[in-house]
Design a protein around this motif. Sequence first.
Motif, PDB file in Angstrom:
ATOM      1  N   ARG A  47       0.840  -0.713  -0.257  1.00  0.00           N
ATOM      2  CA  ARG A  47       0.173   0.126  -0.315  1.00  0.00           C
ATOM      3  C   ARG A  47       0.551   1.665   0.138  1.00  0.00           C
ATOM      4  O   ARG A  47       0.090   2.227  -0.378  1.00  0.00           O
ATOM      5  CB  ARG A  47      -1.465   0.067   1.101  1.00  0.00           C
ATOM      6  N   ASN A  50       1.751   2.084  -3.706  1.00  0.00           N
ATOM      7  CA  ASN A  50       0.853   2.606  -4.273  1.00  0.00           C
ATOM      8  C   ASN A  50       0.490   4.516  -3.553  1.00  0.00           C
ATOM      9  O   ASN A  50      -0.101   4.812  -3.591  1.00  0.00           O
ATOM     10  CB  ASN A  50      -0.548   2.181  -4.397  1.00  0.00           C
ATOM     11  N   LEU A  52      -1.468   4.668  -0.889  1.00  0.00           N
ATOM     12  CA  LEU A  52      -2.226   4.954   0.156  1.00  0.00           C
ATOM     13  C   LEU A  52      -2.112   4.603   1.444  1.00  0.00           C
ATOM     14  O   LEU A  52      -2.532   5.033   2.210  1.00  0.00           O
ATOM     15  CB  LEU A  52      -3.514   2.847   0.220  1.00  0.00           C
ATOM     16  N   GLU A  81      -3.601  15.728  -1.994  1.00  0.00           N
ATOM     17  CA  GLU A  81      -3.798  14.044  -2.871  1.00  0.00           C
ATOM     18  C   GLU A  81      -4.569  14.202  -3.680  1.00  0.00           C
ATOM     19  O   GLU A  81      -4.156  13.189  -4.520  1.00  0.00           O
ATOM     20  CB  GLU A  81      -5.764  14.156  -1.705  1.00  0.00           C
ATOM     21  N   ARG A  82      -4.436  15.966  -4.960  1.00  0.00           N
ATOM     22  CA  ARG A  82      -5.204  14.624  -6.197  1.00  0.00           C
ATOM     23  C   ARG A  82      -3.624  15.195  -7.109  1.00  0.00           C
ATOM     24  O   ARG A  82      -3.940  14.391  -7.648  1.00  0.00           O
ATOM     25  CB  ARG A  82      -5.310  16.594  -6.286  1.00  0.00           C
ATOM     26  N   ALA A  85      -3.056  11.752  -6.393  1.00  0.00           N
ATOM     27  CA  ALA A  85      -3.625  10.276  -7.282  1.00  0.00           C
ATOM     28  C   ALA A  85      -3.283  10.452  -8.953  1.00  0.00           C
ATOM     29  O   ALA A  85      -3.311   9.283  -9.310  1.00  0.00           O
ATOM     30  CB  ALA A  85      -4.895  11.385  -7.809  1.00  0.00           C
ATOM     31  N   HIS A  86      -2.125  11.426  -9.069  1.00  0.00           N
ATOM     32  CA  HIS A  86      -2.468  12.216 -10.598  1.00  0.00           C
ATOM     33  C   HIS A  86      -0.794  10.283 -10.946  1.00  0.00           C
ATOM     34  O   HIS A  86      -0.878   9.442 -12.569  1.00  0.00           O
ATOM     35  CB  HIS A  86      -1.253  12.821 -10.776  1.00  0.00           C
ATOM     36  N   ARG A  88      -1.313   7.580  -9.207  1.00  0.00           N
ATOM     37  CA  ARG A  88      -1.324   6.480  -9.134  1.00  0.00           C
ATOM     38  C   ARG A  88      -2.002   6.166 -10.101  1.00  0.00           C
ATOM     39  O   ARG A  88      -2.089   4.527 -10.654  1.00  0.00           O
ATOM     40  CB  ARG A  88      -2.917   5.917  -8.574  1.00  0.00           C
ATOM     41  N   ARG A  89      -1.872   6.917 -11.259  1.00  0.00           N
ATOM     42  CA  ARG A  89      -2.677   6.421 -12.616  1.00  0.00           C
ATOM     43  C   ARG A  89      -1.719   4.970 -12.820  1.00  0.00           C
ATOM     44  O   ARG A  89      -2.069   3.920 -14.032  1.00  0.00           O
ATOM     45  CB  ARG A  89      -2.500   7.782 -13.680  1.00  0.00           C
ATOM     46  N   MET A  93      -3.686  -1.840  -8.951  1.00  0.00           N
ATOM     47  CA  MET A  93      -4.219  -2.424  -7.584  1.00  0.00           C
ATOM     48  C   MET A  93      -4.785  -3.337  -7.545  1.00  0.00           C
ATOM     49  O   MET A  93      -6.550  -3.005  -7.946  1.00  0.00           O
ATOM     50  CB  MET A  93      -4.414  -1.242  -6.327  1.00  0.00           C
ATOM     51  N   GLU A 112     -13.977   3.040 -15.889  1.00  0.00           N
ATOM     52  CA  GLU A 112     -14.250   3.834 -15.225  1.00  0.00           C
ATOM     53  C   GLU A 112     -13.685   4.954 -14.906  1.00  0.00           C
ATOM     54  O   GLU A 112     -13.136   6.400 -15.276  1.00  0.00           O
ATOM     55  CB  GLU A 112     -14.735   3.967 -13.659  1.00  0.00           C
ATOM     56  N   GLY A 113     -11.940   4.540 -15.224  1.00  0.00           N
ATOM     57  CA  GLY A 113     -10.822   4.462 -14.974  1.00  0.00           C
ATOM     58  C   GLY A 113     -10.667   5.928 -15.931  1.00  0.00           C
ATOM     59  O   GLY A 113     -10.395   7.106 -15.925  1.00  0.00           O
ATOM     60  N   GLN A 116     -13.346   8.583 -16.392  1.00  0.00           N
ATOM     61  CA  GLN A 116     -13.620   9.605 -15.751  1.00  0.00           C
ATOM     62  C   GLN A 116     -12.293  10.193 -14.543  1.00  0.00           C
ATOM     63  O   GLN A 116     -11.789  11.699 -15.133  1.00  0.00           O
ATOM     64  CB  GLN A 116     -14.405   9.188 -14.317  1.00  0.00           C
ATOM     65  N   VAL A 117     -10.576   9.546 -15.401  1.00  0.00           N
ATOM     66  CA  VAL A 117      -9.588  10.376 -14.891  1.00  0.00           C
ATOM     67  C   VAL A 117      -8.454  10.498 -16.208  1.00  0.00           C
ATOM     68  O   VAL A 117      -8.801  11.232 -15.720  1.00  0.00           O
ATOM     69  CB  VAL A 117      -9.223   9.321 -14.184  1.00  0.00           C
ATOM     70  N   MET A 165      -6.607   1.425 -17.360  1.00  0.00           N
ATOM     71  CA  MET A 165      -5.396   3.272 -16.857  1.00  0.00           C
ATOM     72  C   MET A 165      -4.146   1.750 -17.872  1.00  0.00           C
ATOM     73  O   MET A 165      -3.223   3.288 -17.331  1.00  0.00           O
ATOM     74  CB  MET A 165      -5.161   2.788 -14.901  1.00  0.00           C
TER      75      MET A 165
END
Lengths: 252, 281
Positions: A47, A50, A52, A81-82, A85-86, A88-89, A93, A112-113, A116-117, A165
Amino acid sequence: MALVEAIGVRKSFGHTEVLKGIDMEVERGEVVCLLGPSGAGKSTFLRCVNHLETIDAGRIWVDGVPVGFRAAGGKLYELRERDAAHQRRDVGMVFQRFNLFPHRTALENVMEGPVQVLGRGRAEVRAEALALLERVGLAEKAGAYPAQLSGGQQQRVAIARALAMKPKLMLFDEPTSALDPELVGEVLDVMTSLARDGMTMIVVTHEIGFARSVADRVVFLVDGAVVESGTPTDVLDNPQQPRTQQFLAKVL
Amino acid sequence: MASDTRLNDAGEELTGKDLVVVPLRHPWRWFSGAVIVLVIAGLGWAMSEAQIQWEDVPGFFTHPVMLEGLLNTIVLALAAQGGAIVLGVVVALMRLSANPVARWFAVGYIWLFRGLPVLLQILIWFNLALVFQNISIPGVFSVPTNVVMTAFVAALLGLGLNESAYMAEIVRAGLSSVDEGQTEAAKSIGMTPMTTLRRVVLPQAMRVIIPPTGNNFINMIKGTSMASVIAFLELIHAANNISSRNLEIMETLFAAAAWYLVMVSLASVGQHYLERAYGPR
């Protein structure tokens, strides 16, 4: 340069130190299995790769980028956090309990990924997502909701969702531990073919057979530290450390 | 010694083929059912004997003043509930935030606006001009309080702020009900916190949020009646306006009652469809 480089990674929850300085390197295309008794810190380390979990000391680099941090002027600044998030693309996981989005169909979960991402068009993403479901053997379940799928099918959708992704690295956190025994094989088969295709993978698992046949390297963790590491043949068939011998005597 | 033949109480031998099955009788069901029918019939008879001009009720039901009151009631209820939902989401997010100041603000907000009677809150807002002559941000703007604080605004604030405190708790319960693994899965495919909330957490929280929100909205529709004490022209005030001229108090109140039941029935139907839209798959 290795795809993943971890140096002196430490992590505590409250007063309990779960990771006591982990060093690890994973080359591109390499499959590394993390083995060890429960509570050894295998999942926590995964984790951290990533972001997390935020590490307390040391550092983890994925493809030359410090995970969760920005290097500038000789210092590491923790990311918002944002921005994390970039990062983690690029890292997929797969979780022990699948964590599919229950309000979306298998196909929508996979789409979804990218939609939306990454903000890509639905039509091309849809075609790719269907191809991914085909690859994990679930093309005919595209319209099914997670509750209508078996555990093994849900986990295969979860793998497809991560692959959508186009990650450089895949993390598997005990992907078969929540499955009925007869469903374990179908998930391991998908993971094996993924490894054959050259995906870089870090896999926390209790499936010694999978580690033996698929892993390039096995890392054995106890109490938050690496005890032994090497090829499956070395570590599984000829363990040098007493703690590894003890563990393997119980699970084999 | 056990015998092969079975005898009944009268000593007659029982054989399998000519036995008739008699279901258990439920005489008390018939009796209690009859009592309920009688009570309802009695009430209906009493109403028909009452000193009420039934024939006037439909006229009051569609009386222009009554319709104006109805419209004001609907606008007030929708505006207060809508504002309360938005504020409630904000306060719930503050309540769950990592910022301790925001957390404590949210706790205090809920404590205050949930803790005071709505009627009292409406009265305080309506009389605000007694203590603050102007509402202003120094150097930006300034307006006389009694111009801004109309009966509608006072009722909107009183009802809306009270409801927002309840909504905050409902939304918090909904957000907390979504498994942590959902957030982690969303993060793992690179979703930002906002996208995670919008695409993953809120849609699942809705299942927990909608039923109590529907209940609260029905309460809100009826709660608008409290605005009658500050002479806002909602249904009750409209009914009183009409009856002050013709003294048909019960007839106008019954007409208002009919409108409340119509609105509440429509709200229940709407809630049913919302619940189905967000229901489990």
